[in-house]
Design an enzyme around this catalytic site. Structure first.
Site, PDB file in Angstrom:
ATOM      1  N   HIS A  99      65.576  60.632  49.596  1.00 53.09           N
ATOM      2  CA  HIS A  99      65.082  60.756  48.225  1.00 53.09           C
ATOM      3  C   HIS A  99      66.075  61.481  47.343  1.00 53.09           C
ATOM      4  O   HIS A  99      66.237  61.152  46.163  1.00 53.09           O
ATOM      5  CB  HIS A  99      63.740  61.483  48.214  1.00 53.09           C
ATOM      6  CG  HIS A  99      62.575  60.564  48.421  1.00 53.09           C
ATOM      7  ND1 HIS A  99      61.328  60.997  48.797  1.00 53.09           N
ATOM      8  CD2 HIS A  99      62.472  59.220  48.298  1.00 53.09           C
ATOM      9  CE1 HIS A  99      60.513  59.963  48.898  1.00 53.09           C
ATOM     10  NE2 HIS A  99      61.180  58.879  48.604  1.00 53.09           N
ATOM     11  N   CYS A 103      72.820  42.914  48.195  1.00 52.15           N
ATOM     12  CA  CYS A 103      71.818  43.683  47.451  1.00 52.15           C
ATOM     13  C   CYS A 103      71.598  45.067  48.038  1.00 52.15           C
ATOM     14  O   CYS A 103      70.709  45.800  47.616  1.00 52.15           O
ATOM     15  CB  CYS A 103      70.490  42.937  47.356  1.00 52.15           C
ATOM     16  SG  CYS A 103      69.650  42.741  48.935  1.00 52.15           S
TER      17      CYS A 103
END
Length: 547
Positions: free
Chosen positions: A183, A481
């Protein structure tokens, strides 16, 4: 002295170090005076206050940070945790101790699960600290205050702190823990913060020490000399100039087009991506519709979200990934059964095949959104292993009326069978995060093996080349991606390996656009060839630079 870690983005910053304060001391293993009801009432108030504070921060942060903080707020009121805390108080523990023990127990469970769930243990620890601070009537540990700009050094940073960093004061971020997809890294990338994670030795740097945080080269230079500091200022000025230049479509120096697309997790992010020059969407993650639900969303609700996304990109390519659940993202209505090794279990397309109606509903919603807009919709399946799975998904997509149907290459077996796969699929999109994880057997969420989680590794690059060659032979596109596309130097190599499009976090578009514009296709291929011949990730990067 030079320390190494994992750079997030391509920025560089220099300044004095300021370290995060140590967490609150562990509460005493004490018993309350017999008033369990009073202790429970105080804890309930603290839980509610912390949840409200995190939700307020979420609204202020927006984007990826909002979802992270809202998830943290939900942790503060998780029914199982709340019940555990109350039971411990009723058994005699003080409120502080009950919170500490209950949250620590849950943290240990998450850590044992590994992967994404282990990373969430850090978030849970921060929530516990905030609740205990509230009970003590003291400020929660957080980013230190300073009148002058600084480089923040921490063991790790909680989402609530990362999301609302004062960018006027925090020049850069260095953490000893975490990996490129933690995160901390995700939110730093979204906010364009110069950041390095997994830096061994970072906690030994004393407050006030001047350092250079060089994300582009994944290094922290301690006590830099005058020449190094001058180079930092030059690079900062060059980046600012490039960011101010008019946005153009991605292309190499010889005019070879390389469309630069955005990775998005919500339709709300579309406008920002367009503003930063995204030529379309290379990865739209649909999990946001499913993760907080107790049952699968309806066709109508999904269609509304997909339509909102597609309307932001008229005439442009938008690649949507079918629900990627399982492993780190279990869903109660799809695949919440315990697995000893969920990263290798019933996840991605495997889980969707086992609950085909959920997949059919999602593809139907996408077909309806496709018909209602002018965007060029492409749909792909996650975690596909071979040609048989490819045929299943492509045939189902065509049956339901989708125009362009492909698969993601995240499992090494798909690259080995690239020629078979590209004979069936309309396109392949390479998810470099998972492809690297599975190729090198290194959990991409685990800081202790972050050095292995490097898409520059020649083993990963050779798999990318196999897919690129198969795509060229079949006359079909092969895109990237994964986060590898956000590394400008690696982006050039990926194009040299045969990638036809690159998709990344919107904040990375400017750096990649500039890097591509400096090389021809032949130079990109030369760099790729040099990297393929290396023995390690570091050697591959060096070889590509020298070429």
């Amino acid at each position: 002295m030079e320390l190494r870690g994992v750079g997030v983005g391509r920025g560089v910053a220099a300044g004095p170090v300021l370290r995060m304060p140590e967490p609150l001391a562990e509460p005493a293993d004490a018993r309350h005076d017999g008033d369990a009801a009073g202790e429970i009432a105080e804890v309930d108030d603290a839980l509610a206050a912390v949840a409200a504070d995190l939700n307020t921060r979420a609204q202020a942060a927006g984007g990826d940070a909002q979802a992270v903080l809202e998830a943290a707020a939900m942790m503060a009121q998780d029914p199982m945790l709340v019940d555990d805390v109350r039971a411990r108080i009723e058994a005699g523990s003080t409120g502080e101790r009950a919170v500490f023990d209950a949250f620590r127990s849950f943290q240990e469970q998450l850590t044992a699960m590994g992967g994404y769930m282990a990373e969430r243990a850090t978030d849970l620890a921060d929530v516990a600290q905030r609740i205990i601070a509230r009970l003590r009537g003291v400020p929660a540990p957080g980013v230190p205050q300073s009148d002058t700009p600084f480089i923040l050094v921490a063991r790790d940073l909680a989402p609530a702190d990362t999301a609302l960093l004062d960018l006027e004061k925090v020049l850069g971020l260095v953490t000893s823990d975490g990996g490129p997809t933690s995160h901390t890294a995700i939110l730093a990338r979204q906010k364009s913060i110069v950041a390095l994670v997994g830096v061994q030795g970072a906690l030994d740097i004393a407050d006030g020490t001047t350092v250079v945080a060089d994300a582009a080269n994944s290094t922290v230079i301690v006590d830099p000399d005058a020449a190094q500091l001058e180079d930092v200022q030059r690079r900062i000025a060059e980046r600012a100039s490039a960011a101010a230049a008019p946005v153009q479509d991605g292309a190499l120096a010889d005019g070879t087009p390389v469309p630069l697309l955005a990775n998005l997790g919500s339709p709300d992010e579309a406008a920002g991506a367009v503003e930063l020059g995204a030529e379309g969407v290379g990865l739209f993650r649909t999990e946001f519709l499913f993760l907080d639900a107790t049952s699968a969303p309806t066709v109508e609700s999904q269609q509304a979200s997909y339509t909102a996304l597609l309307e932001a990109f008229p005439g442009r390519k938008v690649v949507v990934r079918a629900l990627d659940a399982g492993a780190d993202k279990p869903l109660s209505f799809l695949n919440d059964a315990h697995e000893e090794n969920p990263a290798l279990g019933l996840r991605g397309l495997r889980a969707l095949r086992a609950s085909e109606q959920i997949l059919r509903d999602q593809l139907t919603a996408l077909k309806n959104a496709q018909d209602a807009t002018e965007a060029d919709l492409w749909v792909m399946a996650p975690m596909v292993s071979d040609a048989e799975e490819t045929r299943y998904f492509v045939e189902l997509g065509r049956e339901l009326g989708l125009k362009t149907v492909g698969v993601m290459a995240e499992v090494p077996s798909l690259a080995v069978l690239a020629d078979q796969v590209l004979a069936i699929a309309d396109f392949v999109s390479i998810g470099t995060n998972d492809l690297t994880q599975y190729t090198l057997a290194a959990d991409r969420m685990l800081g202790s093996v972050a050095s292995y989680q490097d898409p520059w590794h020649p083993a990963v690059l050779r798999l990318v080349k196999s897919l690129g060659d198969a795509g060229a032979a079949a006359g079909k596109p092969v895109g990237i991606c994964g986060e590898a596309a956000a590394d400008p130097d690696l982006a050039v190599v990926l194009v040299g390996l045969g990638a036809t499009t690159l998709s990344m976090s919107p904040a990375a578009l400017a750096d990649v656009r500039q890097a591509l514009a400096e090389v021809t296709i032949e130079q990109a291929r030369a760099k790729a060839t040099a990297a393929l011949g290396a023995m390690t990730a570091a050697e591959a990067r060096a070889a590509a630079t020298a070429a």
